[in-house]
Motif scaffolding. Structure first.
Motif, PDB file in Angstrom:
ATOM      1  N   ILE A 122       1.081   4.228  -2.807  1.00 21.83           N
ATOM      2  CA  ILE A 122       0.948   5.653  -2.485  1.00 21.83           C
ATOM      3  C   ILE A 122       2.131   6.429  -3.065  1.00 21.83           C
ATOM      4  O   ILE A 122       1.971   7.542  -3.574  1.00 21.83           O
ATOM      5  CB  ILE A 122       0.815   5.856  -0.963  1.00 21.83           C
ATOM      6  N   PHE A 174       5.251  10.189   3.457  1.00 22.24           N
ATOM      7  CA  PHE A 174       4.649   8.993   4.031  1.00 22.24           C
ATOM      8  C   PHE A 174       5.219   7.739   3.383  1.00 22.24           C
ATOM      9  O   PHE A 174       5.633   6.796   4.061  1.00 22.24           O
ATOM     10  CB  PHE A 174       3.131   9.029   3.881  1.00 22.24           C
ATOM     11  N   ALA A 175       5.247   7.728   2.050  1.00 24.92           N
ATOM     12  CA  ALA A 175       5.748   6.551   1.334  1.00 24.92           C
ATOM     13  C   ALA A 175       7.234   6.340   1.608  1.00 24.92           C
ATOM     14  O   ALA A 175       7.681   5.204   1.799  1.00 24.92           O
ATOM     15  CB  ALA A 175       5.488   6.696  -0.157  1.00 24.92           C
ATOM     16  N   THR A 198       7.663   4.746   5.092  1.00 25.35           N
ATOM     17  CA  THR A 198       7.057   3.445   5.372  1.00 25.35           C
ATOM     18  C   THR A 198       7.513   2.336   4.427  1.00 25.35           C
ATOM     19  O   THR A 198       7.477   1.170   4.808  1.00 25.35           O
ATOM     20  CB  THR A 198       5.526   3.531   5.316  1.00 25.35           C
ATOM     21  N   VAL A 199       7.938   2.649   3.221  1.00 21.16           N
ATOM     22  CA  VAL A 199       8.352   1.604   2.283  1.00 21.16           C
ATOM     23  C   VAL A 199       9.625   0.889   2.741  1.00 21.16           C
ATOM     24  O   VAL A 199       9.690  -0.325   2.688  1.00 21.16           O
ATOM     25  CB  VAL A 199       8.511   2.163   0.843  1.00 21.16           C
ATOM     26  N   THR A 231       0.834  -1.203   0.000  1.00 17.63           N
ATOM     27  CA  THR A 231       0.000   0.000   0.000  1.00 17.63           C
ATOM     28  C   THR A 231       0.870   1.255   0.000  1.00 17.63           C
ATOM     29  O   THR A 231       0.590   2.208  -0.730  1.00 17.63           O
ATOM     30  CB  THR A 231      -0.927   0.006   1.219  1.00 17.63           C
ATOM     31  N   SER A 232       1.927   1.262   0.782  1.00 23.54           N
ATOM     32  CA  SER A 232       2.824   2.412   0.829  1.00 23.54           C
ATOM     33  C   SER A 232       3.521   2.619  -0.511  1.00 23.54           C
ATOM     34  O   SER A 232       3.710   3.746  -0.957  1.00 23.54           O
ATOM     35  CB  SER A 232       3.869   2.215   1.925  1.00 23.54           C
TER      36      SER A 232
END
Length: 78
Positions: A9, A58-59, A62-63, A5-6
């Motif tokens: 995004i 964010f990506a 978190t990735v 999901t990340s």
């Protein structure tokens, strides 16, 4: 959130960045045709760029996964 999901995004953020660049180029072309002065990108592009910044941060955080300690005496480094 799942890594998949990340990553998605992040891809959406990159495509939004390309869209903002294309929109600005198109806007400048329109200004050249109407012989107006370019004072900056339209408000919508600025809002889009702010959203791209948030999504990219964010990506990007978190990735890669979990952060590890960088302390030399940490048990995670062994």
């Amino acid at each position: 959130m799942a890594m998949n999901t990340s990553f998605t995004i992040g891809i959406v953020a990159i495509s939004m960045l390309l869209h903002a660049a294309y929109s600005t180029i198109q806007y400048r072309t329109l200004l050249k045709i109407t012989e107006d002065e370019f004072t900056g990108p339209p408000y919508e592009v600025l809002v889009e760029l702010m959203l791209v910044m948030v999504l990219s941060l964010f990506a990007g955080l978190t990735v890669p996964g979990n952060f590890r300690s960088i302390l030399p005496d940490s048990d995670e480094n062994r």
